[in-house]
Design a protein around this motif. Structure first.
Motif, mmCIF file in Angstrom:
data_model
loop_
_atom_site.group_PDB
_atom_site.id
_atom_site.type_symbol
_atom_site.label_atom_id
_atom_site.label_comp_id
_atom_site.label_asym_id
_atom_site.label_seq_id
_atom_site.Cartn_x
_atom_site.Cartn_y
_atom_site.Cartn_z
ATOM 1 N N GLY B 1364 0.800 -1.219 0.000
ATOM 2 C CA GLY B 1364 0.000 0.000 0.000
ATOM 3 C C GLY B 1364 0.833 1.270 0.000
ATOM 4 N N SER B 1365 2.125 1.109 0.164
ATOM 5 C CA SER B 1365 2.936 2.311 0.368
ATOM 6 C C SER B 1365 3.116 3.081 -0.934
ATOM 7 N N LEU B 1366 3.468 4.323 -0.773
ATOM 8 C CA LEU B 1366 3.665 5.170 -1.930
ATOM 9 C C LEU B 1366 4.897 4.740 -2.715
ATOM 10 N N ALA B 1367 5.861 4.220 -2.000
ATOM 11 C CA ALA B 1367 7.098 3.809 -2.667
ATOM 12 C C ALA B 1367 6.814 2.707 -3.672
ATOM 13 N N THR B 1368 6.031 1.757 -3.251
ATOM 14 C CA THR B 1368 5.699 0.673 -4.167
ATOM 15 C C THR B 1368 4.964 1.228 -5.386
ATOM 16 N N ALA B 1369 4.050 2.126 -5.088
ATOM 17 C CA ALA B 1369 3.283 2.709 -6.193
ATOM 18 C C ALA B 1369 4.206 3.418 -7.149
ATOM 19 N N GLU B 1370 5.175 4.103 -6.607
ATOM 20 C CA GLU B 1370 6.103 4.808 -7.484
ATOM 21 C C GLU B 1370 6.918 3.846 -8.322
ATOM 22 N N LYS B 1371 7.277 2.754 -7.690
ATOM 23 C CA LYS B 1371 8.058 1.759 -8.424
ATOM 24 C C LYS B 1371 7.232 1.209 -9.590
ATOM 25 N N VAL B 1372 5.988 0.922 -9.277
ATOM 26 C CA VAL B 1372 5.117 0.390 -10.325
ATOM 27 C C VAL B 1372 4.949 1.429 -11.424
ATOM 28 N N ALA B 1373 4.756 2.665 -10.990
ATOM 29 C CA ALA B 1373 4.567 3.726 -11.982
ATOM 30 C C ALA B 1373 5.809 3.878 -12.841
ATOM 31 N N ARG B 1374 6.945 3.733 -12.207
ATOM 32 C CA ARG B 1374 8.194 3.826 -12.963
ATOM 33 C C ARG B 1374 8.259 2.710 -14.010
ATOM 34 N N PHE B 1375 7.861 1.532 -13.583
ATOM 35 C CA PHE B 1375 7.873 0.409 -14.520
ATOM 36 C C PHE B 1375 6.961 0.707 -15.717
ATOM 37 N N VAL B 1376 5.770 1.212 -15.418
ATOM 38 C CA VAL B 1376 4.823 1.475 -16.504
ATOM 39 C C VAL B 1376 5.355 2.581 -17.414
ATOM 40 N N CYS B 1392 -7.898 5.665 -35.565
ATOM 41 C CA CYS B 1392 -8.738 5.924 -34.426
ATOM 42 C C CYS B 1392 -7.898 5.639 -33.200
ATOM 43 N N ASP B 1393 -8.514 5.891 -32.092
ATOM 44 C CA ASP B 1393 -7.832 5.648 -30.848
ATOM 45 C C ASP B 1393 -8.113 4.199 -30.450
ATOM 46 N N LEU B 1394 -7.123 3.387 -30.497
ATOM 47 C CA LEU B 1394 -7.344 1.989 -30.161
ATOM 48 C C LEU B 1394 -6.871 1.732 -28.735
ATOM 49 N N TRP B 1395 -7.631 0.987 -28.010
ATOM 50 C CA TRP B 1395 -7.243 0.639 -26.653
ATOM 51 C C TRP B 1395 -6.839 -0.825 -26.634
ATOM 52 N N GLY B 1396 -5.609 -1.038 -26.339
ATOM 53 C CA GLY B 1396 -5.176 -2.417 -26.216
ATOM 54 C C GLY B 1396 -5.375 -2.893 -24.782
ATOM 55 N N THR B 1397 -5.571 -4.159 -24.640
ATOM 56 C CA THR B 1397 -5.634 -4.680 -23.282
ATOM 57 C C THR B 1397 -4.212 -4.735 -22.735
ATOM 58 N N GLY B 1407 2.513 1.908 -26.555
ATOM 59 C CA GLY B 1407 1.121 2.285 -26.470
ATOM 60 C C GLY B 1407 1.048 3.749 -26.138
ATOM 61 N N ASP B 1408 -0.154 4.286 -26.125
ATOM 62 C CA ASP B 1408 -0.241 5.687 -25.767
ATOM 63 C C ASP B 1408 -0.831 5.844 -24.371
ATOM 64 N N GLU B 1409 -1.331 7.024 -24.079
ATOM 65 C CA GLU B 1409 -1.680 7.352 -22.701
ATOM 66 C C GLU B 1409 -2.632 6.337 -22.097
ATOM 67 N N GLU B 1410 -3.624 5.924 -22.888
ATOM 68 C CA GLU B 1410 -4.654 5.074 -22.296
ATOM 69 C C GLU B 1410 -4.073 3.754 -21.820
ATOM 70 N N GLU B 1411 -3.241 3.184 -22.670
ATOM 71 C CA GLU B 1411 -2.706 1.881 -22.290
ATOM 72 C C GLU B 1411 -1.848 1.993 -21.034
ATOM 73 N N HIS B 1412 -1.045 3.044 -21.002
ATOM 74 C CA HIS B 1412 -0.220 3.240 -19.811
ATOM 75 C C HIS B 1412 -1.104 3.402 -18.585
ATOM 76 N N ALA B 1413 -2.103 4.268 -18.731
ATOM 77 C CA ALA B 1413 -2.927 4.565 -17.573
ATOM 78 C C ALA B 1413 -3.706 3.339 -17.118
#
Lengths: 175, 1673
Positions: B1364-1376, B1392-1397, B1407-1413
């Motif tokens: 749950g910590s912010l550090a983990t979240a940051e690590k994950v975000a860094r990975f993404v 068109c704007d395609l959304w990949g799974t 991918g673009d913003e959506e896939e990352h997000a």
């Protein structure tokens, strides 16, 4: 390789019982012919002339064929359709015409015909629209047995074609 | 009329005429005009003669005398001009000349005259006169010419000549003509005329007199002055004139005689005046005034009267009578009319002509000179052919419809509107689907009791068992084994007899084949038998369960009963067989051993032996050689050389060969051990010897305990069962077509419907669905549905078979009673600890087929084929097993392809499944293949013979091929211009790129080749490339197909007709302030592609200001010991006093760099507009081409350091050194600018985590300067910002998104709701970003909530830290954020704007913003955070997707940019997110309906209806069965370590090469000691990123400590790895290599940190080091 450029237009249709017409056209060529560029079939817009007996489509045709033989010289087949006030389409005529075999500018007229239906169908056509159509529209340009059909003459479709031939002389064909 | 008076008048008139003639034309020369005048006179007089015959004589005499006179004159002339005679004579003979001369003669108006014979004679008489006229005229001309020539010689004119006038004579003639016309009229008029003439004459006299008195020349003189042709013969003319005058007329009056003397003086005067005052009057002034009255005369319109007209006409016209003619006139007068018809001849029917017309015709014929004899027949009728018109039609009516060819049949089509989507089938054919709903079998149902559950299990197992039994694999394999074995033994026997080696060999291979087959079969037998035994065991165990349950609950609920049949076997025999089996297996093992191990060993051994021999021989030779060398070195040199040469070669060869290795001897065959193995295997898999053969039988014979004998729970369950009824509903293309009768559940949970529904369809079948409804009191509820496959055309009601279609319901149901419920846990067995949970499921036994009409035709729509395989689908149909799956249903119909398949697949003839294909195999055995008659006709006869060229040559035409490819819009050739017109001008090389791409599609090798370094491409990346290419191809294909669909608006552009609204607006404009305080940017006109040309498009960058730019550290901060005393940086010191930093921005785009001016200070304000030229690929500015531009606008922030140093020798020379230090950069893809038209806002620059020599200004309290060195990357709000406005000039028209409606798997209601929701939202806040359905990779629209599904992040990221910590979240975000970003517009050409799974995203690695997000969101959800997908607007990307997390404890809202890995507090004003459109999670979509959309102002309580509008509401709840499109878990490939190290090396090598290449004029030295240090720092940085709270290393200090006193410029960069080019350009953009210090040394470190799934973080540290000490020396 002999090449044929067909450049021109479907100018319009005249002498049809009603105006508000559009036309579907296609170019049919034999197996030795190869379409290099351009579309070989199309459909025009609906033209509703106000007070003239001539529907102008001015639909461009620009096709480039290459051929390795003379058989199956390209021909243009046409279907004229009528769009009535309800937006329904009904067939007004079939027609086909050979592409001229000499280069230069040609003004062509293609007469069209429409198959007759049975009495009941004619009656229906008169009151609710619709029309008998060929089950197999290829018959327009390929059928030999067409004499068995009962048809009504319809109007004319006017075409203007400019033909450019290339390399036919190389193969001993004088165009 | 009185004749006398008339005569008098005429005479008077004639006189008058002569008078005028004489007075006006005193000239005696005979001209053509005079002659005509005379002629006309005569003509005129001849008319007068009609009135009075007597005058004829006098007239004649006059004419004769005149003729005489002219003749005389002529003769004289002829004498005079003898020189011209010959020419004249020649001309005389020409009639043409005659005509020529007569034509200008004024013609008498003969039309009014009544011709008379006299006239004719006159004209004949006139011929000589005409001649004379000719002569004179010609002569005149010739004279004129001669005179002109003479005058040229002697300019002095002869004044004495009498003036002559031609023109005047013309006038005279005119007057004559008029008089003639006048003459025709009444005599009264003549009188008037005479009076006029007289008055005129008087008037003329007056004038001449007046002139004479004033000394003016007369008009004639005036005229002559200009027109007269002076002749030297004029003198001789005088007497001639006198003669003429005398001889002309005796009747001349006195007036006439008075004239000539009068005439004389003016002529003389004229000569004098000619010189004196020729200016006085022009002829044109005089003549018209005098003579105008003669030019016209007004007469009244004449009307002779109708009767007169008729009379006149009657003379000329003939009007045939309409009365019948007399028959006697028509036939010969002496013969009677003959009627041929009466005589019996056939005459035919004459065409019908009205008798009136016939009479007219006959009357006309009779007027003919011969009375029209030839026109009339013998019967007196006009001869005519029979009527050619046929009464009846010639074309035979084809009566019988049977005659008509099938292709000729016409069909009547109703006039109907064509559906744009062509959903409907064409034509009015009958298309009928037959849906046979057989039985519904529930494998599980909520109302089942436990016993039922068990029973359904046992039933399922038993079915399987039965199936196995039916196929009887065991027997089949046993038989096969036996057969094979016997075959082998017989082969072995026969092999003894075969003597020749070839036969033996063939024999051996056959034996080997067979033994291999035996091994395979015995394995198959093992598996078959053991699986059967397992099944039986399972069934028996299950049966035991049921029995125990029945006992326990004391009642029976199911009819299931299992009977076990044992079949005793002969113990002894069985044992014997078993032993035999074991023996044979062992024997086979032995043989196998022999073949596979011993034989190769022997072979190897033999080779070894041979090699050994060779080797030994060589050794021997060498030894001998050596010995000989030692001995024979002193002997014959020549010999030695020769020998040397010989042996040297051998030695060299043999010396290279090592001693051959002796092959290892294989382990000996241990028969005992093998035997035991075999036995164990057999015991395990097969029926043991002596064991009974067991067969099972499941019957439904058990009695169900009636309701009376069961407990309450059970009886209520049964009651519930009786109440519950099932209805099936068939839905075709989303429309209900059928509803079955409700069926109540039976105790065995099988519902038999047994009904066939015929569905006549008019639409293309898209979906066929069966819904399972549970009948309720009020309404039926759907609990499950299943889709039926629309059958092939070949499947019709005659050949269809019932099939099973499974169905599942996920509805949760629990009951109070005994029913186990569904999807809810219950304990099935007593001793089970884990409760089981089964959802309702079952099978529908049904069939779908096309109907047949009366004649057995399949009523399937034409053109219905199976859709081509989805390009994303990479299923390889198992080629071998099933012919249908291998070659398709159509293939089976075609005997040829079927037999081919049979041949290819080598089916086992003994396999009972292949029984149907035996005939095909037999035909194969006799080697002829499948035979059938050649039943074909040739489509294009003689085509081959008449071809110009062969097909191959045709295909080789490169030019045509290019044209064709261009037409097909193939990427490489699209918009190609200037294709040569000649074949030979087209190079083969034009296709290389295209062909390579084609090859790439299939082979990976080529991609690897293209990348220079093969080591760079790991297996995974190659696969990624291929996958990406495939997706792109598929998407592009779809796109191009849809691009040609135009809407009305595309074709017709109509300006809006101004109405009252626009009028009002324009009026309102007047009131608007001229220069508003807050100007609004107006929408500019979009330029179309046609008007654009190269260089006309520019990117405008309006650089406003920068915020918080890193400032230079004062040298004292960096180097405390030497900074202040450093003499080399006086300028620096000076500069740092005045300003802290001198930043400027360089914008680089498409190899163009534009720099701004240099500003000062950490918060500079440039306010500058920069223009960067833009070049479209191939000069093609069409939207489709611009879409593909993937260039990036780089904004680099530099600090310009100017170092001034004074040279030692001369203090006046100051050297100024400018250096640009890179501070940071930012990138904006061109596609963003293009799509959005403008990009505006404040951007965060990407500043390296450590920038040596610079520090970020901090607003907070100053801390220890040493700590400032490390500025943490993720510290929010401390970044450097640029305020920019970027747009294109002119605005290019972005391509409209494809408006195609995409297929969807969502149901209609959801789609409808989403459309209304979207329109509601857009109406309220059109600017806010909201999406309900998005398009997935397959091109289907999917509800966006389906993308949200918790996913496990890679374990290494979460390991050892609090999830749950912010550090983990940051690590994950860094990975993404390390997954490369590629805009969809670029990848899919703006489709068109395609959304990949997420799995597709990880697979594609872009991918673009959506896939990352979405990926980040799913990770967060898995980590247990409350997170939402946030769709909103952000800078620079515009519509974007972020992730919103909620910290439950602190009530803090974080906004995560998944693309960069950064996160911001929602209240942060500097976060790139500018507006919030909607929030999405797995359950719902909430649209922001608050008035503010800035993140800092938005309230995040989603439950508040006033703030957020949810998509799923209580009215429209979320469907319970909504499944996520995401996979349940992601599979992370561990990144190949060796690949990473190779990549690191190659990046380093490439960068070093590049840096050296960029500095062509300088030596590039590398500081190697620094490299390792930098690498260490990079490692630390990566780790620090991960654990940022664990203390940071002050690496700057560390560096400096290690390196000593140096000037150090450099910085670490981190970027996600995409390819080598990206890395190189990133390094280049920093311009480190531009350091020009001669002593500079470079240092480079590359560190690649591998993350799972080939996600790589590349860290690069480039540094330029100047050793200050050395520098100072």
């Amino acid at each position: 390789m002999a090449e044929v450029h067909i450049i021109g237009q479907v100018v319009g249709g005249s002498e049809f019982p009603n105006q508000s017409l559009f036309c579907k056209w296609g170019i049919h060529a034999g197996g030795a012919w190869k379409l290099i560029a351009g579309t070989k079939e199309g459909q025009t817009q609906v033209d509703i002339p106000e007070n003239e007996d001539f529907a102008y489509w001015s639909h461009p045709i620009d096709v480039h064929y290459a051929t390795k033989g003379l058989q199956g010289w390209p021909r243009i087949h046409l279907q004229v359709w009528h769009q009535d006030s309800f937006g329904r389409n009904e067939l007004y005529g079939y027609g086909f015409i050979h592409v001229p075999t000499s280069p230069g500018c040609h003004t062509l007229e293609c007469v069209t015909w429409k198959p007759n239906g049975t009495f009941q169908e004619e009656l229906m056509q008169r009151f609710v629209g619709g029309c008998p159509q060929l089950k197999n529209p290829d018959l327009v340009y390929s059928g030999a047995d067409r004499y068995k059909l009962h048809t009504t003459a319809m109007g004319k479709v006017h075409l203007k074609l400019n033909l450019v031939f290339r390399n036919f002389d190389k193969y001993g064909v004088e165009c | 009329m009185d004749a006398e008076t008339l005569r008098e008048k005429l005479r008077a008139r004639r006189r008058a005429m002569n008078v005028t003639m004489k007075s006006d034309a005193p000239d005696t020369s005979v001209s053509e005009n005079t002659t005509t005048g005379i002629e006309e006179l005569t003509v005129g007089s001849s008319m007068a003669d009609e009135y009075k015959e007597e005058d004829e004589e006098t007239f004649r005499s006059v004419l004769a005398s005149r003729r005489e006179m002219s003749r005389r004159k002529l003769e004289e002339r002829e004498k005079e001009e003898a020189t011209n005679e010959t020419l004249l004579d020649a001309l005389e003979d020409q009639n043409a000349v005659d005509e020529l001369l007569s034509s200008p003669r004024p013609q008498a108006p003969a039309s009014n005259e009544i011709t008379s014979p006299r006239d004719d004679t006159m004209s004949t008489d006139g011929t000589p006169r005409a001649r004379v006229g000719q002569h004179s005229a010609l002569r005149n001309r010739l004279q004129a010419k001669l005179q002109a020539a003479k005058r040229a010689g002697s300019p002095s004119g002869e004044t004495s000549k009498p003036p002559r006038s031609r023109r005047l004579k013309d006038r005279m003639d005119l007057s004559n003509r008029f008089t003639e016309t006048v003459k025709q009229h009444t005599v009264m008029e003549e009188e008037v005329l005479l009076k006029r003439i007289e008055s005129k004459l008087k008037w003329k006299h007056a004038i001449t007199e007046a002139r004479a008195s004033t000394g003016q020349p007369s008009d004639v003189d005036c005229y002559d002055f200009f027109t007269k042709q002076y002749e030297d013969v004029a003198v001789e003319e005088e007497p001639a004139r006198e003669e003429q005058m005398e001889g002309v007329d005796e009747e001349r009056t006195e007036e006439e005689e008075t004239l000539p003397p009068e005439e004389q003086p003016p002529t003389e005067e004229d000569a004098e005046d000619e010189v004196e005052d020729d200016q006085k009057k022009l002829i044109s002034d005089v003549i018209p005034n005098e003579l105008d009255w003669r030019l016209f005369h007004i007469t009244a319109a004449s009307y002779p009267g109708y009767h007169a007209q008729l009379e006149r006409e009657s003379l000329t016209y003939f009007v045939p009578s309409i009365l019948p003619t007399d028959i006697t006139k028509k036939v010969d007068s002496n013969t009677q009319p003959r009627y041929l018809e009466d005589e019996g001849f056939y005459v035919g029917e004459k065409p019908l002509v009205l008798s009136k017309n016939k009479n007219i015709l006959e009357n006309r014929f009779l007027r003919q000179p011969d009375l029209g004899k030839s026109w009339f027949g013998a019967d007196g009728e006009v001869e005519s052919l029979p009527n050619p018109v046929k009464k009846s039609s010639t074309k035979p009516w084809v009566e019988s419809i049977e005659d008509v060819d099938g292709s000729l049949v016409t069909i009547y089509t109703k006039a109907c509107e064509e559906d744009a989507q062509s959903k409907y089938l064409k034509g009015s054919e009958e298309n009928e689907l037959q849906i046979d709903i057989g039985t519904v079998v529930f494998h599980h149902h909520p109302l089942m009791s436990r016993e039922h559950v068990l029973a359904s299990n046992i039933n399922r197992l038993y079915d399987e068992y039965l199936q196995k039994r039916q196929k009887n694999y065991v027997n089949f394999y046993t038989d096969k084994l036996a057969a094979l074995r016997s075959a082998v033994s017989s082969l072995k026997d026969s092999s003894m007899l075969i003597s020749n080696s070839a036969g033996v060999e063939a024999h051996e291979t056959r034996i080997n084949d067979f033994t291999a087959e035996i091994r395979r079969t015995s394995q198959q037998l093992n598996t078959a038998e053991s699986s059967e035994r397992d099944l039986m065991r399972g069934i028996i165990a299950e049966w035991g369960e049921i029995k125990s349950l029945r006992e326990l609950q004391d009642f029976t609920n199911t009819t299931t009963k299992l009977t076990v049949k044992r079949e005793e076997v002969n113990q002894h025999q069985d044992q014997q067989r078993w032993d035999q089996e074991v023996e044979s297996e062992v024997r086979e093992k032995k043989e196998e051993y022999d073949v596979t191990i011993v034989a190769p060993y022997k072979e190897r051994h033999r080779k070894y032996q041979a090699q050994l021999q060779e080797w030994k021989r060589n050794r021997l030779k060498i030894k001998q050689q050596r010995r000989r060398d030692q001995r024979g070195s002193k002997e014959n040199l020549l010999d030695a050389v020769e020998g040397d040469e010989d042996d040297e070669g051998e030695i060299m060869i043999s010396g290279n060969v090592d001693k051959p290795q002796k092959p290892e001897k294989p382990e000996a065959f241990n028969e005992e051990r093998v035997r035991i193995e075999v036995k164990n295997l057999l015991l395990e898999h097969r029926r043991n010897p002596g064991e009974d053969r067991i067969s099972l039988q499941l019957t439904n014979t058990a009695n169900i305990t009636p309701v009376g004998g069961v407990p309450v729970g059970e009886s209520s369950r049964r009651k519930a069962m009786q109440k519950s009824a099932i209805i099936l509903k068939i839905v075709f293309n989303g429309k209900d077509v059928f509803l079955t009768e409700p069926k109540t559940l039976t105790s065995d949970f099988k519902l038999h419907f047994g009904s066939i529904f015929r569905v006549r369809i008019a639409q293309w079948p898209e979906s066929l669905k069966v819904q399972f409804l549970e009948a309720g009191l009020v309404r039926n509820t759907t609990f499950s549905e299943t889709f039926l496959k629309v059958p092939d055309v070949t499947v019709h009601s005659g050949n269809v078979q019932l099939g099973m279609v499974p169905f599942v319901s996920e509805r949760v149901e629990t009951f109070e009673h005994e029913g186990v419920g569904s999807s809810t846990p219950f304990t099935l067995r007593q001793h089970d600890t884990n409760p089981t949970s089964i959802s309702t499921k079952g099978q529908l036994i049904c069939s779908v087929s096309w109907g047949l009409d009366g004649e057995g035709h399949v009523l399937a729509p034409k053109g219905l084929t199976n859709n081509a395989a989805d390009p994303l689908n990479v299923i390889n149909p198992s080629q071998n097993v099933d012919p249908v799956s291998a070659i398709g249903a159509e293939g089976i119909q075609n005997p040829e392809s079927l037999s081919k398949w049979v041949q290819d697949s080598r089916l086992d003839p003994n396999d009972p499944e292949n029984a149907a294909l035996i005939p095909f195999m037999e035909s194969r055995q006799d080697g002829h293949g499948f035979l059938y008659a050649p039943d074909y006709f040739r489509l294009e006869q003689l085509q081959e013979e008449f071809n110009f060229i062969a097909d191959e040559e045709f295909a080789r035409m490169n030019r045509l091929r290019i044209l064709q490819l261009r037409n097909e819009e193939v990427n490489e050739f699209r918009n190609m211009t200037m294709i040569p017109s000649q074949e030979h001008e087209v190079m083969d090389s034009a296709f290389t790129v295209y062909e390579r791409r084609l090859r790439e599609k299939d082979s990976l090798q080529v991609i690897a080749d293209r990348k220079l370094d093969r080591g760079m491409m790991s297996e995974h990346r190659l696969e990624v490339l291929r996958f990406r290419q495939r997706v792109k191809d598929a998407v592009l294909h779809r796109f191009y197909a849809s691009r040609h669909h135009y809407t009305f608006l595309d074709m017709v552009h109509e300006d809006q007709v101004p109405d009252i609204g626009t009028l009002g607006a324009s009026v309102g404009k007047l009131v608007e302030p001229r220069r508003p305080l807050k100007p609004i940017r107006k929408e500019r006109k979009k330029a179309t592609a046609q008007t654009l040309s190269e260089g006309s498009v520019k990117i405008l960058v309006n650089l406003v200001r920068g915020i918080n730019i890193p400032t230079r550290q004062t040298p004292s901060d960096v180097t405390t010991d030497s900074g202040t005393t450093n003499p080399t940086l006086p300028g620096h010191n000076q500069a740092s006093k005045s300003f802290l930093v001198a930043p400027f921005v360089a914008i680089s785009f498409q190899d163009n760099v534009v720099t701004s001016s240099v500003a000062q200070g950490p918060s500079p304000s440039w306010n500058e507009e920069l223009q960067v030229p833009f070049f479209a690929p191939n000069n093609d500015y069409s939207p489709s081409s611009l879409q593909t531009v993937d260039d990036i606008i780089y904004l680099h922030l530099f600090d310009r350091i100017v170092e001034e140093s004074q040279s030692e020798e001369d203090s006046s020379i100051t050297t100024r050194k400018m250096q640009n230090h890179w501070l940071g950069s930012s990138r904006i893809p061109f596609s963003t600018v293009y799509q959005r038209g403008k990009v505006e806002g404040t951007f965060k620059m990407k500043v390296p985590p450590v920038l040596l020599g610079y520090e970020l200004e901090k607003q907070m309290t100053p801390i220890d300067p040493r700590d400032r060195l490390d500025i943490p990357l993720n510290e929010s709000g401390k970044g450097t910002y640029l305020t920019l406005f970027i747009t294109l000039e002119p605005t290019l028209k972005p391509m409209d998104p494809v408006r195609e409606k995409f297929a969807s798997q969502e149901d209609e209601l959801t789609l409808h709701m989403s459309a209304t929701y979207l329109s509601l939202c857009n109406r309220k806040y059109p600017q806010r970003n909201v999406k309900t359905t998005v398009i997935d990779m397959k091109g289907e629209s999917v509800l966006v909530t389906r993308y949200v599904h918790p996913l496990q992040p890679p374990l290494e990221l979460t390991e050892g830290s609090d999830p749950g910590s912010l550090a983990t979240a940051e690590k994950v975000a860094r990975f993404v954020s390390l997954i490369p970003f590629v805009s969809d517009n670029v990848a899919y050409v703006g489709v068109c704007d395609l959304w990949g799974t997420c799995d597709q995203f990880l697979h594609m690695l872009c991918g673009d913003e959506e896939e990352h997000a979405v990926l980040l969101l799913n990770y967060f959800l898995h980590l247990g955070k409350r997170a939402y997908l946030l769709l909103g607007n952000a800078v620079p990307e515009g519509n974007s997707a972020y992730v919103l997390t909620v910290e439950e404890t602190t009530r803090e809202y974080f906004v995560w940019n998944a693309n960069t890995g950064q996160h911001y507090l929602a209240t942060d004003n500097l976060s790139p997110l500018k507006s919030i459109g909607c929030l999405v999670n797995g359950d719902n979509i909430w649209f922001n309906i608050q008035p503010h959309d800035q993140p800092s102002k938005v309230r995040f309580e989603l439950t508040r209806g006033a703030d957020w509008k949810p998509f799923f509401t209580s009215k429209f709840p979320r469907p319970p069965t909504m499944q996520s499109v995401q996979p349940d878990s992601l599979f992370y490939v561990t990144t190949d370590r060796s690949y990473v190290s190779r990549l690191t090396d190659s990046i380093e090598r490439t960068l070093k090469e590049k840096i050296m290449a960029w500095r062509p004029r300088h030596v590039t030295r590398w500081n190697r000691t620094c490299n390792s240090l930098l690498l260490q720092i990079l490692r630390n940085l990566e780790q620090n990123l991960n654990k940022r709270n664990q203390g940071e290393v002050n690496h700057g200090e560390q560096l400096l400590r290690q390196l000593g006193d140096v000037k150090f410029t450099g910085f670490p960069m981190d970027l996600p790895f995409t390819d080598m080019d990206g890395v190189v350009s990133a390094v280049r953009s920093t311009e480190v290599h531009k350091m020009q210090d001669p002593d500079v040394e470079f240092s480079l470190a590359v560190y690649v940190h591998p993350y799972p799934s080939s996600v790589l973080a590349v860290w690069i540290y480039v540094a330029a080091i100047v050793n200050r000490r050395r520098h100072n020396l």
